[in-house]
Design a protein around this motif. Structure first.
Motif: not given
Length: 487
Positions: A398-418
């Motif tokens: 919704n055009n709002k951003a929250k900074t994540l103060d953690i290292p960027v991983p090589d691979r990102i996993g996406v988990y969706c519990d609809f």
């Protein structure tokens, strides 16, 4: 017409009988060949048995001969000692008899003293007059009564019975299948098991047509096996097991069908931005914006101006998921997945090229605006990585951003519990949680990807990892942390 149908039926029946006769003749020939082969193998087995017995006989006979030679040598050594002692004793006896004829008392006394001393040290009085070894060879006898009974009990190897798969002990997790089985009764002759599996989209028993071929895993010694590193591009997997002894394989077990519960999709190239080059599960930034392809297509259209262009079918589930929307345009360098998430729990992973300048990974409702960007509307959620000048890592909605103060991983996993209204992102390697969105999803969700200057590879057909399930239970049990970017 009736007569023609009868004639046609008779012709077909005659053909069937001819084919059946050919099959019977072929079967008879096979029986003869297989019987000949079985006799040849039987001859080989008995020849091998004869060879073993002959070798054993030679070895045991050699042992008896060695024992004979040892005993004879010991007795001959004893015989030689006795002969020497007897010869010495006879000489001493002769000397003693001669001494009896001496008349001079002094000489007789001296001779008697010498004879006495000789007798005292004579070897004849130190000999053991008992054979050192016996003449018995009974300790070299054998009794083959047990072996004879065993040989008389030799029969043709029985065909192993079909194993029974323990469905309750089978496990499908982490893109692995662990299958367990047991024999209906103990069979010590079983040498190994053979496992076969194949992927299918049909629930229930395997079908004869429209199925993939069986994959085989041979020489399994245990009654459990784990298939690892699988990509589940179908809804189900059929499995069956057979037991094998040294000579023959038994019947297959009743097949079981296990559900993979994996989410499979491809990237929708028909609606991606023109600056993106899409191939199945790979998307790459294309600075030419597809102009080279458009020129080629223009020439093709000019050459085929009188030919009607085919229309894209919208009857498939994946085509309907796209909803016939236009391509993304402007600075919305986006491509969507071609399969929507409408229920359940699903998982996929994304790997970015090391030189990728900017990319986003997330989900969106169907039919976003052609200029919409992931995370900048109330109908899309994503995490965004910007490697331009300096690296920034943030969660957007919704055009709002929250900074994540953690290292960027090589691979990102996406988990969706609809159904549970949860979207989580993980370090795909360590399964560490990166960020969680919580929202009540009102529409089906499409996987979404934004890329600028670089490329992304999407891995689908994955199950929800056990580590992610554990983290979800822990997070839900503790109440979880609510994102400030929720709907």
């Amino acid at each position: 017409e009736t007569l023609q149908r009868i004639v046609s039926t008779l012709v077909n029946k005659n053909d069937e009988i001819h084919n059946f006769i050919d099959m019977l003749n072929h079967t008879i020939a096979n029986v003869q060949v297989n019987s000949s082969n079985a006799i040849s193998e039987l001859d080989e087995e008995f020849d091998g048995l004869y060879s073993v017995l002959h070798e054993m006989k030679g070895s045991m006979a050699n042992t008896i001969q060695q024992e004979e030679a040892r005993k004879i040598q010991a007795l001959q050594d004893q015989l030689t000692q006795c002969s020497h002692a007897l010869e010495s004793s006879e000489e001493l006896l002769e000397l003693a008899v001669q001494s009896l004829d001496i008349k001079n008392p002094v000489e007789l006394l001296e001779a008697s003293r010498q004879i006495k001393d000789s007798v005292t040290v004579a070897s004849a009085f130190r000999l053991s007059l008992k054979p050192k070894v016996s003449d018995s060879m009974t300790h070299m006898m054998v009794d083959f009564a047990l072996e004879k009974r065993m040989l008389q009990a030799v029969k043709f190897l029985p065909v192993p019975k079909a194993p029974e798969i323990d469905v309750a002990a089978c496990l499908v997790a982490d893109n692995c299948i662990t299958i367990s089985w047991r024999m209906p009764e103990e069979d010590s002759r079983i040498d190994h098991f053979v496992l076969e599996y194949r992927k299918t989209n049909f629930d229930g028993l395997p079908r004869l047509k429209g199925e993939q071929r069986w994959e085989l895993v041979d020489y399994i010694k245990a009654t459990q096996y784990t298939l690892s590193g699988l990509k589940f591009d179908t809804k189900y997997v059929n499995l069956r097991v057979q037991a094998c002894n040294k000579a023959v394989a038994g019947e297959y077990s009743d097949p079981v069908t296990l559900e993979t519960k994996a989410f499979l999709f491809s990237l929708d190239s028909t609606s991606s931005h023109l600056n993106l080059k899409v191939e199945d599960t790979y998307v790459e930034w294309d600075p030419t914006g597809g102009k080279g392809q458009e020129k080629i297509k223009g020439k093709e259209n000019k050459n085929r101006s009188n030919t009607a262009s085919p229309k894209r079918s919208t009857n498939s589930p994946r085509a309907s998921a796209r909803g016939g929307r236009d391509r993304f345009a402007g600075e919305s360098y986006t491509v969507l997945g071609d399969t929507a998430v409408e229920s359940g729990q699903h998982y996929w992973e994304v790997r970015a090229q090391k030189d990728c300048k900017s990319y986003s990974v997330g989900v969106t409702y169907r039919n976003p605006g052609k200029f919409d960007q992931l995370g900048k509307t109330n109908s899309s959620w994503c995490i965004h990585i910007n490697n331009w000048l300096q690296t920034t890592f943030s969660a957007k909605h919704n055009n709002k951003a929250k900074t994540l103060d953690i290292p960027v991983p090589d691979r990102i996993g996406v988990y969706c519990d609809f159904d549970g209204g949860q979207l989580s992102f993980y370090n795909a390697s360590s399964k560490a949680l990166l960020h969680t969105f919580r929202a009540k999803f009102a529409q089906p969700l499409l996987p979404g990807f934004m890329i600028w200057c670089g490329g992304l590879t999407v891995s689908t057909g994955l199950q929800v990892p056990s580590a992610v399930k554990t983290l979800q239970k822990s997070e839900n049990g503790l109440g979880g942390s609510t994102s400030s970017l929720n709907n």
